[in-house]
Design an enzyme around this catalytic site. Structure first.
Site, PDB file in Angstrom:
ATOM      1  N   ASN A 158      -3.992  -2.755   0.136  1.00  0.00           N
ATOM      2  CA  ASN A 158      -5.060  -2.176  -0.688  1.00  0.00           C
ATOM      3  C   ASN A 158      -5.887  -3.209  -1.455  1.00  0.00           C
ATOM      4  O   ASN A 158      -7.035  -2.945  -1.796  1.00  0.00           O
ATOM      5  CB  ASN A 158      -4.489  -1.116  -1.640  1.00  0.00           C
ATOM      6  CG  ASN A 158      -3.393  -1.635  -2.528  1.00  0.00           C
ATOM      7  OD1 ASN A 158      -2.691  -2.585  -2.196  1.00  0.00           O
ATOM      8  ND2 ASN A 158      -3.219  -1.012  -3.680  1.00  0.00           N
ATOM      9  N   GLU A 184      -0.865  -6.492   7.979  1.00  0.00           N
ATOM     10  CA  GLU A 184      -1.562  -6.717   9.240  1.00  0.00           C
ATOM     11  C   GLU A 184      -2.828  -5.876   9.342  1.00  0.00           C
ATOM     12  O   GLU A 184      -3.677  -6.151  10.188  1.00  0.00           O
ATOM     13  CB  GLU A 184      -0.641  -6.396  10.423  1.00  0.00           C
ATOM     14  CG  GLU A 184       0.511  -7.353  10.605  1.00  0.00           C
ATOM     15  CD  GLU A 184       1.605  -7.203   9.555  1.00  0.00           C
ATOM     16  OE1 GLU A 184       2.358  -8.170   9.342  1.00  0.00           O
ATOM     17  OE2 GLU A 184       1.701  -6.116   8.938  1.00  0.00           O
ATOM     18  N   GLY A 234       4.762  -2.493  -2.739  1.00  0.00           N
ATOM     19  CA  GLY A 234       4.631  -1.443  -1.736  1.00  0.00           C
ATOM     20  C   GLY A 234       5.260  -0.155  -2.208  1.00  0.00           C
ATOM     21  O   GLY A 234       5.399   0.085  -3.417  1.00  0.00           O
ATOM     22  N   SER A 235       5.666   0.671  -1.271  1.00  0.00           N
ATOM     23  CA  SER A 235       6.185   1.997  -1.587  1.00  0.00           C
ATOM     24  C   SER A 235       7.596   1.929  -2.154  1.00  0.00           C
ATOM     25  O   SER A 235       8.329   0.955  -1.951  1.00  0.00           O
ATOM     26  CB  SER A 235       6.188   2.869  -0.331  1.00  0.00           C
ATOM     27  OG  SER A 235       7.169   2.416   0.593  1.00  0.00           O
ATOM     28  N   GLU A 256       7.318  -4.388  -7.165  1.00  0.00           N
ATOM     29  CA  GLU A 256       6.225  -3.624  -7.777  1.00  0.00           C
ATOM     30  C   GLU A 256       5.943  -2.456  -6.850  1.00  0.00           C
ATOM     31  O   GLU A 256       5.353  -2.617  -5.788  1.00  0.00           O
ATOM     32  CB  GLU A 256       4.992  -4.514  -7.974  1.00  0.00           C
ATOM     33  CG  GLU A 256       3.971  -3.925  -8.917  1.00  0.00           C
ATOM     34  CD  GLU A 256       2.888  -3.145  -8.195  1.00  0.00           C
ATOM     35  OE1 GLU A 256       2.962  -1.890  -8.220  1.00  0.00           O
ATOM     36  OE2 GLU A 256       1.997  -3.760  -7.609  1.00  0.00           O
ATOM     37  N   LEU A 257       6.396  -1.261  -7.258  1.00  0.00           N
ATOM     38  CA  LEU A 257       6.410  -0.109  -6.352  1.00  0.00           C
ATOM     39  C   LEU A 257       5.391   0.943  -6.784  1.00  0.00           C
ATOM     40  O   LEU A 257       4.464   0.656  -7.528  1.00  0.00           O
ATOM     41  CB  LEU A 257       7.838   0.449  -6.292  1.00  0.00           C
ATOM     42  CG  LEU A 257       8.916  -0.600  -5.989  1.00  0.00           C
ATOM     43  CD1 LEU A 257      10.301   0.022  -5.969  1.00  0.00           C
ATOM     44  CD2 LEU A 257       8.640  -1.339  -4.692  1.00  0.00           C
ATOM     45  N   CYS A 290      -2.155   1.419  -7.126  1.00  0.00           N
ATOM     46  CA  CYS A 290      -0.860   1.879  -7.616  1.00  0.00           C
ATOM     47  C   CYS A 290      -0.915   2.339  -9.070  1.00  0.00           C
ATOM     48  O   CYS A 290      -0.124   3.190  -9.476  1.00  0.00           O
ATOM     49  CB  CYS A 290       0.192   0.791  -7.444  1.00  0.00           C
ATOM     50  SG  CYS A 290      -0.228  -0.766  -8.235  1.00  0.00           S
ATOM     51  N   GLU A 377       2.746  10.848  -5.306  1.00  0.00           N
ATOM     52  CA  GLU A 377       1.594   9.973  -5.510  1.00  0.00           C
ATOM     53  C   GLU A 377       0.560  10.211  -4.408  1.00  0.00           C
ATOM     54  O   GLU A 377       0.849  10.035  -3.222  1.00  0.00           O
ATOM     55  CB  GLU A 377       2.043   8.512  -5.487  1.00  0.00           C
ATOM     56  CG  GLU A 377       0.919   7.522  -5.716  1.00  0.00           C
ATOM     57  CD  GLU A 377       1.377   6.082  -5.627  1.00  0.00           C
ATOM     58  OE1 GLU A 377       0.673   5.205  -6.179  1.00  0.00           O
ATOM     59  OE2 GLU A 377       2.438   5.824  -5.016  1.00  0.00           O
TER      60      GLU A 377
END
Length: 477
Positions: A158, A184, A234-235, A256-257, A290, A377
């Site tokens: 993002n 990617e 990420g998630s 960092e989720l 996020c 989310e």
């Protein structure tokens, strides 16, 4: 919707290992432009031999870079920042093509990445130890900060250049070497950062960049004894896996989720200003942020006034596409579920018919708590609005989820502001503003939103380990 025509050719994305670029073999990974749904370029794929080379390069690069004085490390970071600034328009064009965000947002991201490099350059010159008062004559007790070692950085799509630089800059400032695996889907930003650092004089092996199957690459590299720390954004689901792998290998990790940030709108707030700022923040990067505000918890006495102003501001926003068709389908399903549960669709809600992965700014009001969007989310341009009657109730709604990344509030009463700061369960709480991200302030969450911080002095400290040293005079001294 934003314009989709850009005359900047997309670069061929290669691996970067040991200070050299490695062309892709075969077709590689196709990069799809979200504004058109068509391929804009290709990305190289790392094989196991490439990963082994990256590990060897990171180890040799660490031995050289860790011994480089902080002043010299700072000079490299500052030169790289100047290079990014000089190329901001071109790199921003590449980010626009691969990720879809408007050109002004993309260029601003590049310039912010340069700012992150400069701030961490300053920190490289301010890594201090300390002296502890001795207990015996002739004794010196010290704590010496040392770089933790080669680092694996795993970043999402993002923010194609900010996410990598938020990990690479403090790691390099601390004296660590890095293997970065960017997304990617959006690799050009990270490739531009690697090129800038290389041209700025970063030694071979201090930064290496690979692409390929995310699960296979992360698992292989985390298991290597060369890697001493993992930093992942990420998630929550993937973060649990990465955290477990790092824990199994007894390696330090920063995670960092995801988030599902609440915004509490108090009855005394400046509603027009709040609505404008909320819309600006909510729909930035098409809501694919996020820390994006997702749940708007509004006092019942001002509910309709705020909602009406927010709808007007939302309809005036021009946004880019979502990253892929999967995100469009996921966002559309959350909207359908909310409406079926009884929410009112006040703006947007219809999938785009033009080429590309567009979804309009969408506002849902009177969203019931059982709607999925109140628990999941959205990571898209959808705002869910609900009402509250007391501040205790608002805080209960805000804190009811396992997420704890960012939370916001709008009030003109200092006592209420203090209560929001203390009562909201989040790593970052902002009142009357949304400025969660500065190079000098820590960025991180609590609960299922992860642990550890990026940015600020905390970001550099995450790549250091303290060594206790005691020096005593010998018997003949």
């Amino acid at each position: 919707m934003t314009s989709t025509k850009v005359e900047i050719p997309y670069p061929d994305i290669q691996l970067f290992i040991g200070g050299a670029w490695r062309p892709r073999s075969g077709i590689g990974i196709e990069i799809i432009g979200p504004a058109t749904g068509l391929a804009v370029g290709h990305c190289a794929v790392a094989e196991q031999a490439d990963l082994d080379d990256a590990l060897a390069a990171a180890l040799s690069g660490f031995r050289l870079w860790a011994g480089t004085p902080g002043h010299d490390r700072a000079m490299v970071l500052r030169r790289a920042a100047d290079i990014l600034d000089a190329r901001a328009v071109t790199i921003g064009g590449h980010i626009h093509l691969e990720q879809g965000k408007p050109l002004d947002e993309a260029e601003a991201e590049v310039r912010f990445a340069a700012e992150v490099l400069r701030w961490n350059a300053g920190e490289a010159e301010r890594i201090y130890g300390r002296v502890i008062p001795a207990r015996r004559p002739g004794e010196r007790l010290m704590v010496l900060p040392e770089p933790i070692g080669p680092v694996l950085a795993l970043t999402p799509w993002n923010f194609p250049i900010y996410q990598p630089v938020a990990k690479i800059a403090p790691a390099l400032a601390a004296g660590c070497s890095v293997i970065v695996k960017p997304s990617e889907e959006t690799p050009a930003g990270a490739a531009a950062l690697a090129r800038a650092l290389h041209e700025a004089g970063l030694p071979a092996g201090a930064l290496n960049m690979v692409f390929g199957n995310p699960a296979e690459i992360s698992s292989y590299l985390i298991s290597s004894p060369v890697i001493r720390k993992v930093s992942f954004t990420g998630s929550v689901a993937v973060g649990r896996i990465i955290g477990a792998q790092a824990g199994q290998a007894l390696k330090k990790a920063t995670l960092e989720l995801g988030g599902h940030a609440p915004v509490i709108i108090c009855p005394d707030a400046d509603l027009e200003r709040a609505a404008m700022l909320c819309a600006e923040h909510k729909f930035r990067n098409a809501g694919q942020v996020c820390v994006s505000a997702s749940r708007f918890i509004v006092h019942r006495s001002v509910l309709e006034r705020f909602t009406s102003a927010f709808v007007v501001a939302a309809k005036a926003r021009a946004i880019g596409p979502l990253i892929n068709a999967r995100r469009v389908a996921a966002v559309a399903e959350l909207v359908r579920n909310a409406v079926q549960a009884g929410a009112n669709l006040r703006a947007g809600g219809q999938e785009g018919t033009a080429p590309g992965f567009f979804f309009p700014p969408t506002v849902l009001s009177d969203v019931p708590p059982m709607a999925r969007i109140m628990r999941e989310e959205p990571f898209g341009p959808v705002a869910a609005i609900c009402a509250y009657d007391s501040l205790d109730q608002a805080l209960d709604i805000a804190n009811s989820l396992p997420f704890g990344l960012a939370a916001y509030g709008f009030t003109n009463t200092s006592d209420v502001a203090e209560r929001l700061v203390s009562g909201l369960e989040a790593g970052m709480v902002l009142i009357n503003d949304f400025a969660t991200m500065y190079p000098e302030t820590p960025f991180g969450g609590t609960k299922d939103s992860g642990f550890g911080s990026e940015n600020g002095k905390e970001g550099v400290e995450a790549y250091l380990r303290p060594k206790f040293a005691a020096l005593s005079r010998g018997a003949d001294c």
